[in-house]
Scaffold this motif. Sequence first.
Motif, PDB file in Angstrom:
ATOM      1  N   GLN A  13       1.001  -1.480   0.311  1.00 56.05           N
ATOM      2  CA  GLN A  13      -0.110   0.326   0.269  1.00 56.05           C
ATOM      3  C   GLN A  13       0.939   1.289  -0.110  1.00 56.05           C
ATOM      4  O   GLN A  13       1.650   1.924   0.223  1.00 56.05           O
ATOM      5  N   ALA A  26       1.897   5.336  -8.485  1.00 54.82           N
ATOM      6  CA  ALA A  26       0.965   3.957  -8.484  1.00 54.82           C
ATOM      7  C   ALA A  26       1.746   2.647  -9.257  1.00 54.82           C
ATOM      8  O   ALA A  26       1.113   1.652  -8.573  1.00 54.82           O
ATOM      9  N   VAL A  30       2.741  -1.187  -8.237  1.00 55.51           N
ATOM     10  CA  VAL A  30       1.966  -2.548  -9.118  1.00 55.51           C
ATOM     11  C   VAL A  30       2.604  -2.921 -10.054  1.00 55.51           C
ATOM     12  O   VAL A  30       2.715  -4.435  -9.501  1.00 55.51           O
ATOM     13  N   ALA A  44      -2.513  -4.119 -15.087  1.00 55.40           N
ATOM     14  CA  ALA A  44      -2.919  -3.811 -13.672  1.00 55.40           C
ATOM     15  C   ALA A  44      -2.060  -2.601 -13.455  1.00 55.40           C
ATOM     16  O   ALA A  44      -2.458  -1.949 -12.557  1.00 55.40           O
ATOM     17  N   ALA A  48      -4.427   0.793 -12.583  1.00 55.79           N
ATOM     18  CA  ALA A  48      -3.956   0.817 -11.030  1.00 55.79           C
ATOM     19  C   ALA A  48      -3.715   3.009 -11.393  1.00 55.79           C
ATOM     20  O   ALA A  48      -4.276   3.981 -10.940  1.00 55.79           O
ATOM     21  N   LEU A  67      -3.085   3.766  -2.146  1.00 55.76           N
ATOM     22  CA  LEU A  67      -3.795   2.433  -2.940  1.00 55.76           C
ATOM     23  C   LEU A  67      -2.742   1.060  -2.679  1.00 55.76           C
ATOM     24  O   LEU A  67      -1.872   1.323  -1.797  1.00 55.76           O
ATOM     25  N   MET A  69      -2.925  -2.982  -3.107  1.00 59.38           N
ATOM     26  CA  MET A  69      -2.220  -4.144  -4.105  1.00 59.38           C
ATOM     27  C   MET A  69      -2.316  -5.305  -2.565  1.00 59.38           C
ATOM     28  O   MET A  69      -2.221  -5.572  -1.969  1.00 59.38           O
ATOM     29  N   LEU A  79      -6.952  -4.820  -7.297  1.00 58.79           N
ATOM     30  CA  LEU A  79      -6.550  -3.558  -6.579  1.00 58.79           C
ATOM     31  C   LEU A  79      -7.862  -2.401  -5.953  1.00 58.79           C
ATOM     32  O   LEU A  79      -8.796  -2.814  -6.171  1.00 58.79           O
ATOM     33  N   TRP A 127     -12.438  -0.640  -6.038  1.00 58.97           N
ATOM     34  CA  TRP A 127     -11.265  -1.527  -5.909  1.00 58.97           C
ATOM     35  C   TRP A 127     -11.931  -2.045  -7.387  1.00 58.97           C
ATOM     36  O   TRP A 127     -13.021  -2.485  -8.172  1.00 58.97           O
TER      37      TRP A 127
END
Length: 132
Positions: A13, A26, A30, A44, A48, A67, A69, A79, A127
Amino acid sequence: MEREVTDGIRSGQIDLPHTDLAPRLARELVSELASELPQLAEDAQVAASELVTNAVVHTPPTAALRLYMRVDRAGSIHLAVSDGSSQAPRIQDPDGEAEGGRGLQIIQQLSTQWGYARDRRDGKTVWLELRL
């Protein structure tokens, strides 16, 4: 940025600035966490980036952004972006000339499922899940 691996589940996070820098940060998180699922990593990152961009564009500048994940062994990525705004996300239908307004359409196309939940305090979390 916080990261953790427990029982084969990778999670992380990050608190994000309410600026144009947020989507890049972000994508970096990811990219790192999704490295073991290369089949989903690019989707992804795009997802994101879209979630975070929507949060930056559609929330007040004072809203806190975070964020979350999670990547599990079964081949799924979860996510979530919390943004401090209680306004529900809504899919727009921009005309062909519009430069924006397609973020949730992209999310809908990339994800297995997506949604949002209102937080107990003022705010929400949007989400999505990607699966192999």
